[in-house]
Structure formats: C-alpha cells, structure tokens
Design a protein around this motif. Structure first.
Motif, PDB file in Angstrom:
ATOM      1  N   ILE A  29       0.769  -1.419   0.115  1.00 43.14           N
ATOM      2  CA  ILE A  29       0.150  -0.222  -0.191  1.00 43.14           C
ATOM      3  C   ILE A  29       0.868   0.966  -0.285  1.00 43.14           C
ATOM      4  N   ASP A  30       0.368   2.339  -1.246  1.00 48.24           N
ATOM      5  CA  ASP A  30       1.295   3.607  -0.874  1.00 48.24           C
ATOM      6  C   ASP A  30       1.479   4.296   0.575  1.00 48.24           C
ATOM      7  N   ASP A  31       2.139   5.302   0.254  1.00 43.92           N
ATOM      8  CA  ASP A  31       2.093   5.994   1.645  1.00 43.92           C
ATOM      9  C   ASP A  31       0.892   6.703   1.401  1.00 43.92           C
ATOM     10  N   ASP A  32      -0.248   7.424   0.435  1.00 46.29           N
ATOM     11  CA  ASP A  32      -0.965   8.135   0.464  1.00 46.29           C
ATOM     12  C   ASP A  32      -2.496   6.595   1.285  1.00 46.29           C
ATOM     13  N   GLY A  33      -2.420   5.421   0.914  1.00 49.80           N
ATOM     14  CA  GLY A  33      -3.333   4.735   1.762  1.00 49.80           C
ATOM     15  C   GLY A  33      -4.154   4.563   0.026  1.00 49.80           C
ATOM     16  N   VAL A  35      -3.402   4.038  -3.296  1.00 56.65           N
ATOM     17  CA  VAL A  35      -2.783   2.119  -4.228  1.00 56.65           C
ATOM     18  C   VAL A  35      -2.559   1.173  -3.677  1.00 56.65           C
ATOM     19  N   GLU A  36      -2.953   0.196  -4.096  1.00 58.74           N
ATOM     20  CA  GLU A  36      -3.106  -1.180  -2.917  1.00 58.74           C
ATOM     21  C   GLU A  36      -2.507  -2.251  -4.618  1.00 58.74           C
ATOM     22  N   THR A  37      -1.341  -2.805  -3.552  1.00 63.27           N
ATOM     23  CA  THR A  37      -1.297  -3.738  -5.299  1.00 63.27           C
ATOM     24  C   THR A  37      -0.923  -5.548  -4.712  1.00 63.27           C
ATOM     25  N   TYR A  38      -1.599  -5.870  -5.037  1.00 62.17           N
ATOM     26  CA  TYR A  38      -1.625  -7.434  -4.895  1.00 62.17           C
ATOM     27  C   TYR A  38      -1.351  -8.636  -5.520  1.00 62.17           C
ATOM     28  N   LEU A  39      -0.237  -9.503  -4.233  1.00 61.33           N
ATOM     29  CA  LEU A  39       0.261 -10.664  -5.661  1.00 61.33           C
ATOM     30  C   LEU A  39       0.034 -11.785  -5.224  1.00 61.33           C
ATOM     31  N   PHE A  40      -0.656 -12.889  -5.910  1.00 62.36           N
ATOM     32  CA  PHE A  40      -1.059 -13.614  -5.781  1.00 62.36           C
ATOM     33  C   PHE A  40      -0.306 -14.927  -6.730  1.00 62.36           C
ATOM     34  N   GLU A  41      -0.352 -16.055  -6.492  1.00 62.97           N
ATOM     35  CA  GLU A  41       0.166 -17.066  -7.178  1.00 62.97           C
ATOM     36  C   GLU A  41       0.004 -17.434  -8.700  1.00 62.97           C
ATOM     37  N   ALA A  42       0.691 -17.592  -9.503  1.00 63.17           N
ATOM     38  CA  ALA A  42       0.334 -17.883 -10.566  1.00 63.17           C
ATOM     39  C   ALA A  42       0.220 -19.673 -11.128  1.00 63.17           C
ATOM     40  N   HIS A  43      -0.924 -20.227 -11.078  1.00 60.28           N
ATOM     41  CA  HIS A  43      -0.708 -21.109 -11.369  1.00 60.28           C
ATOM     42  C   HIS A  43      -0.700 -21.824 -12.833  1.00 60.28           C
ATOM     43  N   ALA A  45       1.068 -22.733 -16.885  1.00 57.85           N
ATOM     44  CA  ALA A  45       1.814 -24.123 -17.491  1.00 57.85           C
ATOM     45  C   ALA A  45       3.262 -23.085 -18.308  1.00 57.85           C
ATOM     46  N   GLY A  46       4.098 -23.644 -17.708  1.00 55.62           N
ATOM     47  CA  GLY A  46       5.937 -22.886 -18.296  1.00 55.62           C
ATOM     48  C   GLY A  46       6.375 -21.180 -17.963  1.00 55.62           C
ATOM     49  N   TYR A  47       5.237 -20.773 -16.329  1.00 53.62           N
ATOM     50  CA  TYR A  47       5.398 -19.595 -15.915  1.00 53.62           C
ATOM     51  C   TYR A  47       5.415 -19.822 -14.424  1.00 53.62           C
ATOM     52  N   LYS A  48       6.842 -20.650 -14.375  1.00 56.52           N
ATOM     53  CA  LYS A  48       6.584 -21.729 -12.557  1.00 56.52           C
ATOM     54  C   LYS A  48       7.212 -20.554 -11.890  1.00 56.52           C
ATOM     55  N   GLY A  49       7.062 -19.991 -10.135  1.00 59.40           N
ATOM     56  CA  GLY A  49       7.517 -18.455  -9.823  1.00 59.40           C
ATOM     57  C   GLY A  49       6.650 -17.304 -10.262  1.00 59.40           C
ATOM     58  N   TRP A  50       6.260 -17.653 -10.796  1.00 61.81           N
ATOM     59  CA  TRP A  50       4.964 -16.385 -11.888  1.00 61.81           C
ATOM     60  C   TRP A  50       4.557 -15.993 -10.720  1.00 61.81           C
ATOM     61  N   ARG A  51       3.505 -14.408 -10.752  1.00 57.96           N
ATOM     62  CA  ARG A  51       2.657 -13.986  -9.669  1.00 57.96           C
ATOM     63  C   ARG A  51       1.928 -13.290 -10.933  1.00 57.96           C
ATOM     64  N   TRP A  52       0.350 -13.524  -9.995  1.00 58.96           N
ATOM     65  CA  TRP A  52      -0.625 -12.173 -11.020  1.00 58.96           C
ATOM     66  C   TRP A  52       0.052 -11.177  -9.874  1.00 58.96           C
ATOM     67  N   CYS A  53      -0.723  -9.806 -10.830  1.00 70.45           N
ATOM     68  CA  CYS A  53      -0.556  -9.274  -9.931  1.00 70.45           C
ATOM     69  C   CYS A  53      -1.517  -7.672 -10.011  1.00 70.45           C
ATOM     70  N   VAL A  54      -1.822  -7.386  -9.678  1.00 73.62           N
ATOM     71  CA  VAL A  54      -3.285  -6.681  -9.280  1.00 73.62           C
ATOM     72  C   VAL A  54      -2.872  -4.913  -8.529  1.00 73.62           C
ATOM     73  N   THR A  55      -3.303  -4.025  -9.145  1.00 76.81           N
ATOM     74  CA  THR A  55      -3.262  -2.766  -8.788  1.00 76.81           C
ATOM     75  C   THR A  55      -4.521  -2.244  -8.324  1.00 76.81           C
ATOM     76  N   ILE A  56      -4.524  -1.864  -7.673  1.00 77.19           N
ATOM     77  CA  ILE A  56      -6.632  -1.216  -7.276  1.00 77.19           C
ATOM     78  C   ILE A  56      -6.145   0.346  -6.530  1.00 77.19           C
TER      79      ILE A  56
END
Length: 217
Positions: A29-33, A35-43, A45-56
């Motif tokens: 969460i940024d200093d002003d509160g 912008v929030e950035t969420y990371l989720f595991e990405a299942h 194929a071929g993207y081992k260790g990658w993550r979904w990144c969602v910015t709100i």
C-alpha cells in the motif's frame, strides 16, 4: 467486497479460470493509502514462480475501488528465459557449414583498418604498402592476434597436450614445420607431415608428436 476479493476476482477474470490463480502472496500500500498492489501465485504452464499482480486505486473513502492493472510478473524464484545473445556471440567452432554466411561486424575489436597493418605481416616494404595498398579492407588488430595466440597455444596443438608431452623433440626442430608469416612467426607454424595427426594444422613451436623428422629409435 474487500479490495483483496476484488483483486482476486480481477486476476481470475484475466486468467479465465479460478484454478490459475493461487494463494495471495502479499499486498503493498502506498504512503497515501490510495494505491494497493496484490500478488497472487500464478498457476500457469511454463510460468513457474510467476505471480499475478493486481493494482487497485482508491480515490477517497466515498469512491469505489478501481482496478488499474492486471499483469503477470516474475517472482524471486521465477523461471525466466535466458538473456538474448547476439548471433556473433553464439556461434561456436564448427557451426559454420557449407553455404552459411556470417555477417561481418564493423565494430569487431579483432579487426582494424588495413592502414594499421604491420609491414612485416604483409611481407612488403613501406613503398609497396603505400603504392599497392594491402588488398584487404581490414587486418587483425593486436587484440585479435593475442586472442588467436592464446587460443592456439592452449589448444591440443600447444605444448601442454599429451602428444606434445611425450614427443621426442619440439616442432621447431622438425623439417615438416613451416613457420607462418608475420608477427606470430616466432610462436607458430603449420605442420606439413602427411603422417602426423597435426598435418595442415597450426601448431606452436614447442608442440610435438612422434612423427618428428629427426626422431630415431
């Protein structure tokens, strides 16, 4: 709906299936509160260790959260493609076959304009060099010569190879040893012995083999 749930829903919508979005990893969460950035595991194929990144983005307390971006980013242990390497750095000895063309590079440090050629290497006197030119646009630079010398000397046709270590005498004293021209003459030559395993190859003066011209029982 919480912003975490909103972020997961956005990742699922982008992925096309809930099975492709794993557990939540972290949130920033940024200093002003706002912008929030969420990371989720990405299942994926071929993207081992990658993550979904969602910015709100949240403009203020009265506004509804807004999805700004949904991307897939590599994590610290992600499987990544190797860095792209230029063709001239990928080519290995033996790769160039019949009909293959390897484009020359103008910034090849192994080469310099022919005006920098050593007269001794061209076996011409100064007047001939001036009048006739050298017939070549570029010649090997000192760096290029050093690289070649090191490569040849450390190869199987240098002094440290098993066949050289067991040779009766060095190539420099062999009648079949033909010194090459130019600045490398004192260190290398070409073998001209048909029965030698080095025939028609560049060898160092301190290389050797059992087919030495002066070898005796």
């Amino acid at each position: 709906m919480s912003t975490l749930e909103l972020a997961r829903s956005a990742a699922i919508a982008d992925a096309g299936s809930a099975d492709l979005v794993g557990a939540d990893v972290s949130v920033e969460i940024d200093d002003d509160g706002r912008v929030e950035t969420y990371l989720f595991e990405a299942h994926l194929a071929g993207y081992k260790g990658w993550r979904w990144c969602v910015t709100i983005a949240i403009v203020d307390k009265k506004s509804e959260p807004t999805i700004c971006d949904v991307v897939v980013l590599p994590g610290p242990d992600a499987l990544l493609a190797p860095e792209w390497v230029a063709y001239r750095d990928r080519i290995q000895p033996g790769d160039v076959g019949v009909g293959d063309i390897v484009p020359s590079s103008l910034d090849d440090t192994r080469l310099v304009p022919s005006v920098h050629s050593l007269i001794a290497d061209e076996e011409l006197d100064a007047l001939q060099v001036f009048e006739l030119g050298l017939g070549r646009a570029r010649v090997m630079s000192i760096e290029g010569r050093d690289q070649a010398s090191k490569r040849w000397y450390e190869s199987d046709r240098g002094p440290q190879s098993p066949i050289a270590q067991s040779a009766p005498k060095p190539c420099s004293s062999c009648a079949f040893f033909l010194p090459i021209a130019g600045s490398l003459r004192a260190s290398f030559g070409v073998c001209a012995n048909a029965i030698s395993p080095e025939d028609a190859r560049v060898v160092s003066v301190d290389h050797g083999c059992g087919a030495h011209s002066e070898a005796t029982l």
